[in-house]
Scaffold this motif. Structure first.
Motif, PDB file in Angstrom:
ATOM      1  N   LYS A  79      -3.981   2.003 -13.170  1.00  0.00           N
ATOM      2  CA  LYS A  79      -3.028   3.108 -13.305  1.00  0.00           C
ATOM      3  C   LYS A  79      -2.909   3.932 -12.035  1.00  0.00           C
ATOM      4  N   VAL A  80      -3.661   3.560 -10.978  1.00  0.00           N
ATOM      5  CA  VAL A  80      -3.770   4.432  -9.809  1.00  0.00           C
ATOM      6  C   VAL A  80      -3.383   3.697  -8.531  1.00  0.00           C
ATOM      7  N   GLY A  81      -2.661   4.401  -7.672  1.00  0.00           N
ATOM      8  CA  GLY A  81      -2.458   3.978  -6.298  1.00  0.00           C
ATOM      9  C   GLY A  81      -3.005   5.074  -5.405  1.00  0.00           C
ATOM     10  N   ALA A  82      -3.552   4.722  -4.254  1.00  0.00           N
ATOM     11  CA  ALA A  82      -4.209   5.745  -3.443  1.00  0.00           C
ATOM     12  C   ALA A  82      -4.070   5.481  -1.958  1.00  0.00           C
ATOM     13  N   ILE A  83      -3.942   6.575  -1.211  1.00  0.00           N
ATOM     14  CA  ILE A  83      -4.099   6.548   0.242  1.00  0.00           C
ATOM     15  C   ILE A  83      -5.158   7.595   0.553  1.00  0.00           C
ATOM     16  N   ILE A  84      -6.393   7.143   0.702  1.00  0.00           N
ATOM     17  CA  ILE A  84      -7.499   8.075   0.928  1.00  0.00           C
ATOM     18  C   ILE A  84      -7.606   8.433   2.401  1.00  0.00           C
ATOM     19  N   GLU A  85      -7.242   7.540   3.276  1.00  0.00           N
ATOM     20  CA  GLU A  85      -7.183   7.823   4.694  1.00  0.00           C
ATOM     21  C   GLU A  85      -5.848   7.276   5.201  1.00  0.00           C
ATOM     22  N   SER A  86      -5.510   7.522   6.454  1.00  0.00           N
ATOM     23  CA  SER A  86      -4.233   7.057   6.981  1.00  0.00           C
ATOM     24  C   SER A  86      -4.116   5.548   6.803  1.00  0.00           C
ATOM     25  N   PRO A  87      -2.989   5.076   6.264  1.00  0.00           N
ATOM     26  CA  PRO A  87      -2.833   3.629   6.067  1.00  0.00           C
ATOM     27  C   PRO A  87      -2.832   2.881   7.385  1.00  0.00           C
ATOM     28  N   VAL A  88      -3.464   1.724   7.398  1.00  0.00           N
ATOM     29  CA  VAL A  88      -3.543   0.900   8.602  1.00  0.00           C
ATOM     30  C   VAL A  88      -2.884  -0.444   8.306  1.00  0.00           C
ATOM     31  N   PHE A  89      -1.955  -0.837   9.167  1.00  0.00           N
ATOM     32  CA  PHE A  89      -1.230  -2.085   8.977  1.00  0.00           C
ATOM     33  C   PHE A  89      -1.319  -2.939  10.237  1.00  0.00           C
ATOM     34  N   SER A 151       0.964   1.784  -2.069  1.00  0.00           N
ATOM     35  CA  SER A 151       0.192   2.343  -3.186  1.00  0.00           C
ATOM     36  C   SER A 151       0.889   2.147  -4.526  1.00  0.00           C
ATOM     37  N   MET A 152       2.193   1.847  -4.496  1.00  0.00           N
ATOM     38  CA  MET A 152       2.962   1.659  -5.723  1.00  0.00           C
ATOM     39  C   MET A 152       3.094   0.195  -6.133  1.00  0.00           C
ATOM     40  N   LEU A 153       2.506  -0.719  -5.377  1.00  0.00           N
ATOM     41  CA  LEU A 153       2.683  -2.143  -5.643  1.00  0.00           C
ATOM     42  C   LEU A 153       2.261  -2.546  -7.053  1.00  0.00           C
ATOM     43  N   GLY A 154       1.198  -1.954  -7.564  1.00  0.00           N
ATOM     44  CA  GLY A 154       0.690  -2.325  -8.881  1.00  0.00           C
ATOM     45  C   GLY A 154       1.299  -1.543 -10.027  1.00  0.00           C
ATOM     46  N   ASN A 155       2.425  -0.838  -9.770  1.00  0.00           N
ATOM     47  CA  ASN A 155       3.089  -0.025 -10.787  1.00  0.00           C
ATOM     48  C   ASN A 155       2.151   1.012 -11.411  1.00  0.00           C
ATOM     49  N   PRO A 156       1.512   1.839 -10.590  1.00  0.00           N
ATOM     50  CA  PRO A 156       0.613   2.857 -11.126  1.00  0.00           C
ATOM     51  C   PRO A 156       1.386   4.025 -11.738  1.00  0.00           C
ATOM     52  N   GLU A 157       0.658   4.928 -12.366  1.00  0.00           N
ATOM     53  CA  GLU A 157       1.258   6.153 -12.897  1.00  0.00           C
ATOM     54  C   GLU A 157       0.781   7.378 -12.119  1.00  0.00           C
ATOM     55  N   LEU A 158      -0.292   7.205 -11.359  1.00  0.00           N
ATOM     56  CA  LEU A 158      -0.885   8.295 -10.588  1.00  0.00           C
ATOM     57  C   LEU A 158      -1.076   7.848  -9.152  1.00  0.00           C
ATOM     58  N   LEU A 159      -0.648   8.693  -8.207  1.00  0.00           N
ATOM     59  CA  LEU A 159      -0.846   8.411  -6.794  1.00  0.00           C
ATOM     60  C   LEU A 159      -1.741   9.499  -6.196  1.00  0.00           C
ATOM     61  N   LEU A 160      -2.828   9.074  -5.563  1.00  0.00           N
ATOM     62  CA  LEU A 160      -3.765   9.977  -4.893  1.00  0.00           C
ATOM     63  C   LEU A 160      -3.503   9.906  -3.397  1.00  0.00           C
ATOM     64  N   LEU A 161      -3.190  11.041  -2.797  1.00  0.00           N
ATOM     65  CA  LEU A 161      -2.843  11.084  -1.376  1.00  0.00           C
ATOM     66  C   LEU A 161      -3.738  12.080  -0.661  1.00  0.00           C
ATOM     67  N   ASP A 162      -4.484  11.613   0.317  1.00  0.00           N
ATOM     68  CA  ASP A 162      -5.397  12.463   1.086  1.00  0.00           C
ATOM     69  C   ASP A 162      -4.757  12.773   2.441  1.00  0.00           C
ATOM     70  N   GLU A 163      -4.350  14.010   2.648  1.00  0.00           N
ATOM     71  CA  GLU A 163      -3.732  14.472   3.898  1.00  0.00           C
ATOM     72  C   GLU A 163      -2.545  13.583   4.314  1.00  0.00           C
ATOM     73  N   PRO A 164      -1.570  13.399   3.424  1.00  0.00           N
ATOM     74  CA  PRO A 164      -0.473  12.472   3.750  1.00  0.00           C
ATOM     75  C   PRO A 164       0.443  12.966   4.867  1.00  0.00           C
ATOM     76  N   SER A 165       0.469  14.286   5.128  1.00  0.00           N
ATOM     77  CA  SER A 165       1.387  14.826   6.138  1.00  0.00           C
ATOM     78  C   SER A 165       0.743  15.020   7.500  1.00  0.00           C
ATOM     79  N   ASN A 166      -0.530  14.652   7.632  1.00  0.00           N
ATOM     80  CA  ASN A 166      -1.224  14.853   8.909  1.00  0.00           C
ATOM     81  C   ASN A 166      -0.497  14.154  10.056  1.00  0.00           C
ATOM     82  N   GLY A 167      -0.212  14.898  11.099  1.00  0.00           N
ATOM     83  CA  GLY A 167       0.396  14.334  12.292  1.00  0.00           C
ATOM     84  C   GLY A 167       1.898  14.153  12.230  1.00  0.00           C
ATOM     85  N   LEU A 168       2.522  14.457  11.085  1.00  0.00           N
ATOM     86  CA  LEU A 168       3.965  14.269  10.971  1.00  0.00           C
ATOM     87  C   LEU A 168       4.724  15.437  11.595  1.00  0.00           C
ATOM     88  N   ASP A 169       5.879  15.129  12.160  1.00  0.00           N
ATOM     89  CA  ASP A 169       6.744  16.191  12.650  1.00  0.00           C
ATOM     90  C   ASP A 169       7.495  16.782  11.450  1.00  0.00           C
TER      91      ASP A 169
END
Length: 242
Positions: A79-89, A151-169
């Motif tokens: 039920k959960v999708g998460a970005i606990i630290e900045s995503p790395v691709f 984080s939405m790939l598994g069709n979750p209902e809850l998304l946990l985001l840790d500092e998602p706006s860090n570094g954004l303009d």
């Protein structure tokens, strides 16, 4: 009676003689954005790691959709999708390739539906015109939006985001905020957002959860804490006794 999507009950965490979290309890409902705030070292990341099963509490429990994260983690985290630290691709991949590779880890999405699902996710985060561009050409804000799609790939209902706006303009912050608000309103997602950018949280959160030195000191509707045109920053400083 409210069916809570997530329940944190009397969670404590100690490491050696140091107390990181002290008897914290709160609940999350569908269709709401929760801001999770506190000073550096207050225990926010520890709490989020416990919520996702990356760390075990010393005592207490976390349940997601009635499944205990500590004892039934696989079912709970469906039920959960998460970005606990900045995503790395991998920069040499396109956004679509990133999602395609990661989608294979989600057994709940049939292989025949993957391409359609990926297309829809790219559209929902505003990357429909950049899905076939390499990630190395993406701005930081676009990478964060790709992280939301991931984080939405598994069709979750809850998304946990840790500092998602860090570094954004400012433009990147606004785009991310608009996506979060749209997903809440159109798909009834719940968001649990930890951030130091209090002005951003003020513009999108329905509820606020505040901790200090590992202890919960306030939780409730945002407009109950922020009154009469007050800024969240001022209300927060008041709670900190400053």
């Amino acid at each position: 009676m409210t069916d809570f999507l997530l329940e944190v009950k009397q969670v404590s965490k100690t490491v050696g003689k140091r107390s990181l979290l002290n008897n914290i309890s709160f609940e999350l409902e569908k269709g709401k954005i929760y801001g999770f705030i506190g000073p550096n070292g207050a225990g926010k990341t520890t709490m989020m790691r416990i919520m996702t099963g990356l760390m075990q509490p010393t005592s207490g429990s976390v349940k997601i959709a009635s499944y205990n994260v500590q004892t039934d983690r696989e079912k709970a985290l469906l039920k959960v999708g998460a970005i606990i630290e900045s995503p790395v691709f991998f920069d040499y991949m396109t956004g679509r390739q990133v999602l395609r590779n990661l989608s294979r880890l989600h057994l709940g999405v049939a292989s025949s539906d993957r391409e359609k699902h990926i297309k829809e996710l790219l559209e929902r985060v505003g990357l429909e015109n950049r899905g076939d561009d390499k990630v190395k050409t993406y701005s930081l804000g676009m990478k964060q939006r790709l992280g939301i799609a991931q984080s939405m790939l598994g069709n979750p209902e809850l998304l946990l985001l840790d500092e998602p706006s860090n570094g954004l303009d400012p433009m990147g912050m606004r785009e991310l905020r608009d996506i979060i608000l749209r997903l809440r309103d159109s798909d009834n997602y719940a968001f649990f957002v930890s951030s130091h950018l209090l002005d951003e949280l003020q513009q999108m959160c329905d509820e606020l959860i505040v901790i200090k030195e590992g202890t919960l000191i306030w939780k409730g509707a945002a407009d109950q804490l922020i009154k009469d045109g007050q800024r969240l920053e001022d209300a927060f400083m008041g709670l900190m006794g400053l």
